[in-house]
Design a protein around this motif. Structure first.
Motif, PDB file in Angstrom:
ATOM      1  N   GLY A 220      51.575  56.082  53.967  1.00 28.32           N
ATOM      2  CA  GLY A 220      51.995  56.417  52.610  1.00 28.32           C
ATOM      3  C   GLY A 220      51.141  55.635  51.637  1.00 28.32           C
ATOM      4  O   GLY A 220      51.255  54.407  51.563  1.00 28.32           O
ATOM      5  N   CYS A 221      50.280  56.328  50.897  1.00 31.30           N
ATOM      6  CA  CYS A 221      49.289  55.658  50.055  1.00 31.30           C
ATOM      7  C   CYS A 221      49.757  55.540  48.608  1.00 31.30           C
ATOM      8  O   CYS A 221      50.521  56.367  48.113  1.00 31.30           O
ATOM      9  CB  CYS A 221      47.969  56.423  50.087  1.00 31.30           C
ATOM     10  N   GLN A 222      49.207  54.532  47.933  1.00 33.19           N
ATOM     11  CA  GLN A 222      49.548  54.315  46.535  1.00 33.19           C
ATOM     12  C   GLN A 222      48.946  55.384  45.627  1.00 33.19           C
ATOM     13  O   GLN A 222      49.529  55.714  44.599  1.00 33.19           O
ATOM     14  CB  GLN A 222      49.072  52.934  46.082  1.00 33.19           C
TER      15      GLN A 222
ATOM     16  N   LYS B 226      55.257  49.196  43.869  1.00 34.11           N
ATOM     17  CA  LYS B 226      55.284  48.173  42.824  1.00 34.11           C
ATOM     18  C   LYS B 226      55.833  48.728  41.514  1.00 34.11           C
ATOM     19  O   LYS B 226      56.408  47.995  40.714  1.00 34.11           O
ATOM     20  CB  LYS B 226      53.884  47.584  42.629  1.00 34.11           C
ATOM     21  N   PHE B 227      55.657  50.042  41.270  1.00 35.89           N
ATOM     22  CA  PHE B 227      56.270  50.636  40.079  1.00 35.89           C
ATOM     23  C   PHE B 227      57.794  50.597  40.199  1.00 35.89           C
ATOM     24  O   PHE B 227      58.497  50.213  39.266  1.00 35.89           O
ATOM     25  CB  PHE B 227      55.795  52.082  39.897  1.00 35.89           C
TER      26      PHE B 227
ATOM     27  N   GLY C  42      42.575  40.089  41.275  1.00 39.50           N
ATOM     28  CA  GLY C  42      43.778  40.365  40.507  1.00 39.50           C
ATOM     29  C   GLY C  42      45.055  40.282  41.306  1.00 39.50           C
ATOM     30  O   GLY C  42      45.051  40.181  42.530  1.00 39.50           O
ATOM     31  N   GLN C  43      46.161  40.294  40.569  1.00 42.77           N
ATOM     32  CA  GLN C  43      47.498  40.285  41.160  1.00 42.77           C
ATOM     33  C   GLN C  43      48.339  41.371  40.480  1.00 42.77           C
ATOM     34  O   GLN C  43      47.860  42.082  39.608  1.00 42.77           O
ATOM     35  CB  GLN C  43      48.147  38.905  40.991  1.00 42.77           C
TER      36      GLN C  43
ATOM     37  N   ASN D 160      41.772  44.671  43.434  1.00 42.23           N
ATOM     38  CA  ASN D 160      42.921  44.871  44.321  1.00 42.23           C
ATOM     39  C   ASN D 160      43.982  45.771  43.701  1.00 42.23           C
ATOM     40  O   ASN D 160      44.869  46.269  44.409  1.00 42.23           O
ATOM     41  CB  ASN D 160      43.550  43.525  44.687  1.00 42.23           C
ATOM     42  N   PHE D 161      43.930  45.941  42.391  1.00 43.50           N
ATOM     43  CA  PHE D 161      44.907  46.768  41.687  1.00 43.50           C
ATOM     44  C   PHE D 161      44.163  47.707  40.740  1.00 43.50           C
ATOM     45  O   PHE D 161      44.600  47.926  39.607  1.00 43.50           O
ATOM     46  CB  PHE D 161      45.885  45.872  40.907  1.00 43.50           C
ATOM     47  N   ASP D 162      43.074  48.257  41.242  1.00 43.71           N
ATOM     48  CA  ASP D 162      42.158  49.022  40.405  1.00 43.71           C
ATOM     49  C   ASP D 162      42.845  50.206  39.736  1.00 43.71           C
ATOM     50  O   ASP D 162      42.732  50.404  38.518  1.00 43.71           O
ATOM     51  CB  ASP D 162      40.977  49.497  41.254  1.00 43.71           C
ATOM     52  N   THR D 163      43.564  51.002  40.497  1.00 42.44           N
ATOM     53  CA  THR D 163      44.196  52.196  39.945  1.00 42.44           C
ATOM     54  C   THR D 163      45.258  51.837  38.921  1.00 42.44           C
ATOM     55  O   THR D 163      45.328  52.429  37.835  1.00 42.44           O
ATOM     56  CB  THR D 163      44.818  53.039  41.070  1.00 42.44           C
ATOM     57  N   ILE D 164      46.101  50.843  39.263  1.00 42.10           N
ATOM     58  CA  ILE D 164      47.169  50.439  38.346  1.00 42.10           C
ATOM     59  C   ILE D 164      46.581  49.883  37.053  1.00 42.10           C
ATOM     60  O   ILE D 164      47.049  50.202  35.954  1.00 42.10           O
ATOM     61  CB  ILE D 164      48.088  49.402  39.021  1.00 42.10           C
TER      62      ILE D 164
END
Length: 437
Positions: free
Chosen positions: A184-186, A211-212, A342-343, A363-367
């Protein structure tokens, strides 16, 4: 067999350093039996209780552990009764998992030796292994499949850099990816990379980022209010929280704070270093700037009536950052000004903070891109831009509040990943027995 030998060789090579740290600092002692030899029958029996089968959820450290409480809560509602075992690889992750789930069902993940993972799988009677984000250990995944245990990845993320590295060793690792039953991908980019690395396309789905769903919904909670009272925050304060900071970032934050606080007496600073071993270092750093560190781990309740601008609150405890974001109105997410990548920036976003982060958020490129595109966060390139961001939040409060409101709205729009993840783990068309497995 050769991989066991490679692991043993690597472990032998670092053993003098490990031994030194065990003797001098007490590190690496905890859980050494579980790590080297796997979970014993007695330990596994305590986890299983009366259940005949087990779902094993593995979360490498604090960030991954924090994704699990809601999922565990939902899994516990699924008939028939199943045992849930939770492992972590780090001390901080292990301690936080014990707080969330109780010490009786939490253990240290075995190292990737065949005897250790086989023993753990057998003693747990494990029929489903769930990996948070991605822990690609070849023996663990292969032995699970040999034991008729499905392997699933939740909240899967795979950066372009990591995917490239895995593909460089495709002859060694492609079969490991191919053994994954479902991922299950982000986001769609991560899904494409998992397929490129060897996962069957029909086994990959986009569930969204947990995380959302896991982001806070309100500041009006007992946990946040307790920290507001502890800190001595007044309504006129504007609190800047710099969280998950790495080496070099605290010094930068302190310099910015020093320059701004004389012009803005309402400004207050909270520092939350990411790593336990740096707490004392950061305390000394604060003192070197002529400021007083108020350490969360100590009895500093005498400061609760008044928080002076000469004082910086240092959160030298584990697992509290989530709630401290809710104390501040201005947030900077650390690990983004160096090479860390990033975090999690969704926790301050969920509270409606004015969120900023540095140039490196791989590490959180899309977000990060989603937040920026929605005018819900600001990327700052360096110390000067960080100072300008904080100054704007102080001089134009309505604009800062608007940034925070956009962040909260974006988080709310993307909730729903837990339900999609649960549907992936326990498909509706499966039998009750299969659903439990």
């Amino acid at each position: 067999m050769w991989l066991n030998l490679a692991y043993a060789t690597a472990l032998t090579a670092v053993s003098p350093l490990v031994l030194h740290r065990m003797i001098r600092h007490g590190r690496y002692r905890r859980g050494i039996g579980q790590k080297l030899f796997g979970l014993s029958p007695d330990q596994a029996a305590k986890i299983r209780g009366d259940a005949e089968r087990t779902i094993w959820l593995h979360a490498v450290s604090v960030g991954e552990v924090n994704l699990l409480p809601e999922l565990v809560h939902r899994l516990e509602k699924q008939p028939p009764e199943i045992a849930l075992a939770i492992s972590s690889s780090t001390y901080t992750g292990y301690d936080l998992a014990r707080k969330h789930f109780g010490e009786e069902r939490v253990f240290f993940c075995p190292l990737d030796f065949t005897w250790a993972v086989r023993r753990t799988l057998k003693n747990l009677a494990c029929e489903k292994l769930v990996l948070a984000e991605l822990e690609l250990w070849p023996h663990l995944i292969r032995c699970a499949k040999e034991a008729n245990c499905s392997v699933q990845v939740i909240n899967g993320r795979l950066s372009e850099t990591s995917a490239g590295r895995y593909q460089q060793f495709a002859k060694l690792l492609r079969s490991t990816f191919a053994r994954l039953d479902s991922v299950g991908c982000q986001d769609s980019s991560a899904a494409e990379r998992f397929v490129a690395c060897g996962v069957a396309s029909e086994n990959v789905t986009v569930t969204g980022s947990l995380k959302f769903d896991n982001a806070p919904r309100s500041r009006d909670t007992t946990e946040v209010n307790e920290r507001i009272n502890w800190s001595g925050m007044d309504p006129w304060h504007r609190v800047w929280c710099f969280g998950s900071s790495q080496a070099g970032e605290e010094a930068m934050a302190l310099r910015v704070y020093d320059r701004l606080r004389s012009q803005h007496p309402e400004l207050r600073l909270i520092l939350v270093p990411r790593h336990v071993e740096r707490f004392d270092e950061v305390a000394h750093l604060i003192e070197s700037r002529g400021l007083s560190p108020i350490r969360r781990s100590r009895d500093d309740s005498q400061y609760a009536d008044q928080w002076d601008s000469n004082e910086v609150i240092l959160i030298d405890t584990i697992g509290e950052l989530r709630h401290w974001w809710g104390v501040g109105q201005i947030a900077t997410v650390g690990g983004s000004f160096g090479d860390r990548g990033g975090q999690n920036m969704l926790e301050p976003a969920g509270y409606g903070c004015a969120v900023s982060f540095g140039p490196n958020t791989k590490n959180f490129d899309t977000i990060a891109k989603q937040l920026i595109a929605a005018d819900a966060a600001v990327r700052v390139g360096d110390e000067q831009e960080l100072e300008q961001f904080v100054a704007r939040c102080l001089t134009d409060v309505p604009a800062a509040d608007s940034l925070g409101q956009a962040a909260r709205e974006l988080v709310n729009q993307h909730r729903g990943a837990y339900q999609k993840t649960l549907e992936m783990l326990l498909p509706k068309n499966s039998t009750p027995l299969q659903r439990a497995a």
